[in-house]
Design an enzyme around this catalytic site. Structure first.
Site, PDB file in Angstrom:
ATOM      1  N   ARG A 219       0.806  -1.225   0.000  1.00 41.51           N
ATOM      2  CA  ARG A 219       0.000   0.000   0.000  1.00 41.51           C
ATOM      3  C   ARG A 219       0.841   1.279   0.000  1.00 41.51           C
ATOM      4  O   ARG A 219       0.624   2.187  -0.812  1.00 41.51           O
ATOM      5  CB  ARG A 219      -0.922   0.050   1.233  1.00 41.51           C
ATOM      6  N   THR A 220       1.773   1.373   0.925  1.00 42.75           N
ATOM      7  CA  THR A 220       2.480   2.649   1.078  1.00 42.75           C
ATOM      8  C   THR A 220       3.305   2.946  -0.165  1.00 42.75           C
ATOM      9  O   THR A 220       3.276   4.060  -0.700  1.00 42.75           O
ATOM     10  CB  THR A 220       3.356   2.623   2.346  1.00 42.75           C
TER      11      THR A 220
ATOM     12  N   LYS B 145      26.801  -2.266  -0.630  1.00 41.14           N
ATOM     13  CA  LYS B 145      28.266  -2.076  -0.571  1.00 41.14           C
ATOM     14  C   LYS B 145      28.675  -1.387   0.717  1.00 41.14           C
ATOM     15  O   LYS B 145      29.836  -1.037   0.906  1.00 41.14           O
ATOM     16  CB  LYS B 145      28.726  -1.217  -1.758  1.00 41.14           C
TER      17      LYS B 145
ATOM     18  N   ARG C  42      11.036   3.979   3.835  1.00 40.70           N
ATOM     19  CA  ARG C  42      10.615   2.984   4.846  1.00 40.70           C
ATOM     20  C   ARG C  42      11.846   2.185   5.235  1.00 40.70           C
ATOM     21  O   ARG C  42      12.618   1.750   4.364  1.00 40.70           O
ATOM     22  CB  ARG C  42       9.548   2.051   4.277  1.00 40.70           C
TER      23      ARG C  42
ATOM     24  N   HIS D 141       4.286   5.679  11.716  1.00 47.50           N
ATOM     25  CA  HIS D 141       3.893   5.555  10.307  1.00 47.50           C
ATOM     26  C   HIS D 141       2.927   6.706  10.011  1.00 47.50           C
ATOM     27  O   HIS D 141       1.721   6.524   9.892  1.00 47.50           O
ATOM     28  CB  HIS D 141       3.211   4.198  10.101  1.00 47.50           C
TER      29      HIS D 141
HETATM   30  N1   CP Z   1      -0.541  -0.051   5.692  1.00 48.71           N
HETATM   31  C1   CP Z   1       0.706  -0.318   5.230  1.00 48.71           C
HETATM   32  O1   CP Z   1       1.687   0.306   5.653  1.00 48.71           O
HETATM   33  O2   CP Z   1       0.746  -1.293   4.281  1.00 48.71           O
HETATM   34  P1   CP Z   1       2.064  -1.734   3.500  1.00 48.71           P
HETATM   35  O3   CP Z   1       2.990  -2.378   4.496  1.00 48.71           O
HETATM   36  O4   CP Z   1       1.579  -2.688   2.438  1.00 48.71           O
HETATM   37  O5   CP Z   1       2.685  -0.501   2.930  1.00 48.71           O
END
Ligand code: CP
Length: 312
Positions: free
Chosen positions: A54-55, A83, A104, A132
């Site tokens: 999703r993100t 590396k 991320r 998040h």
């Molecule tokens: N909600 C969420 O962060 O989903 P993903 O891990 O698929 O990005």
């Protein structure tokens, strides 16, 4: 760019700034075609050191729908990380190519570290079990859509409250809105971290903790389910013991309010039975789509490409 703003945790934006961001997102939902060229010539770098559906895709789709372009990786082993390059050097380097960075990383604090070295805005797309914030923006837009308010709500958050970064961000953010009460529903082993409860105590925010989902449901305006975060467990046996502690089934919704909504950041593993998906109160797949729109608004705001943005 002077006065670069980042989004590393929800508290980086004031309540007023959040309001203007959500208004912009709502305008995009209603007329996305008006925004199709706003990021023409801009590049978003998407650096995913951890898996995501999703993100990652919602940020990519958001930038493409704004007319911009996307570079990046979803496997750090294809980059110079393999590396031994530090994330600080990677951030400095990538910001020479891109106008905005989305990162991320499994390690808490990495987005903040990158923001100190990048020459462009950095967005935290999830740092370990910490925060998040763009999931929280997604959640806020979803709540506004269905409840028309961010105040006067009783919210049950259920599942892995210890490692669930989406939950940490959401609770911290909503604690700034008036008359929001929380019910923390988790097994004893996965309770909400003390630092979050301490901050709620300081603010005088009402909450209680329970391991009984059925008991909590009737009072809730929102039930926010979450999966047990397997990747944060050191002990696999412990994960196996706790993973199915809560399973929301259709019959458990019989005692819920008719206008309660069921949210989930996804991915779902086993904590919501698929027969719940058809219940009109289940909004988690619509939540996904709001995530793209609010990320469009966020990109425009951080790049200062829309006059509605009030980011200082
Ligand atoms: N909600 C969420 O962060 O989903 P993903 O891990 O698929 O990005």
């Amino acid at each position: 760019m002077n006065n670069i703003r980042h989004l590393l945790e929800p508290q980086d934006f004031s309540v007023k700034e959040l309001g203007s961001l959500l208004e912009l997102a709502d305008s995009i939902v209603n007329a996305p075609e008006k925004y199709a060229e706003k990021c023409k010539g801009k590049i978003l770098a998407s650096l995913f050191y951890e898996p995501s559906t999703r993100t990652k895709f919602s940020f990519d789709a958001a930038m493409l729908r704004l007319g911009g372009q996307v570079i990046g990786f979803s496997d750090p082993n294809t980059s110079s990380t393999a590396k031994g390059e530090t994330v600080a050097d990677s951030a400095k380097t990538v910001s020479q190519y891109a106008d905005i960075i989305v990162v991320r990383h499994p390690k808490e604090g990495t987005a903040r570290l990158m923001s100190k070295h990048a020459d462009c805005p950095v967005i935290n797309a999830g740092d370990g079990g910490h925060q998040h914030p763009t999931q929280t923006l997604t959640d806020l837009l979803t709540i506004m859509h269905y409840k028309k308010r961010l105040t006067d709500l009783t919210i049950g958050v259920c599942g892995d409250l210890m490692f669930g970064r989406t939950i940490h961000s959401l609770v911290s953010c909503l604690s700034r809105f008036s008359n929001v009460k929380f019910v923390f529903i988790s097994p004893d082993e996965l309770k909400m971290p003390t630092y979050i409860k301490d901050s709620l105590n300081k603010l005088g925010i009402s909450y209680y903790e329970t391991d009984n989902l059925e008991h909590a449901i009737p009072d809730l305006d929102i039930l926010y389910m979450s999966r047990v975060q397997r990747e944060r467990f050191i002990n696999e046996e412990e994960y196996m013991r706790l993973k199915d502690f809560f399973i929301l089934t259709r019959d458990k919704l019989d005692t819920a309010k008719k206008d309660m909504i069921v949210m989930h950041p996804l991915p779902r593993v086993n904590e919501i039975a698929t027969d719940v998906d058809d219940d009109p109160r289940a909004v988690y797949f619509n939540q996904v789509k709001f995530g793209m729109y609010v990320r469009m608004a966020l990109i425009l705001s951080l790049l200062r490409l829309d006059e509605r943005s009030v980011l200082s």
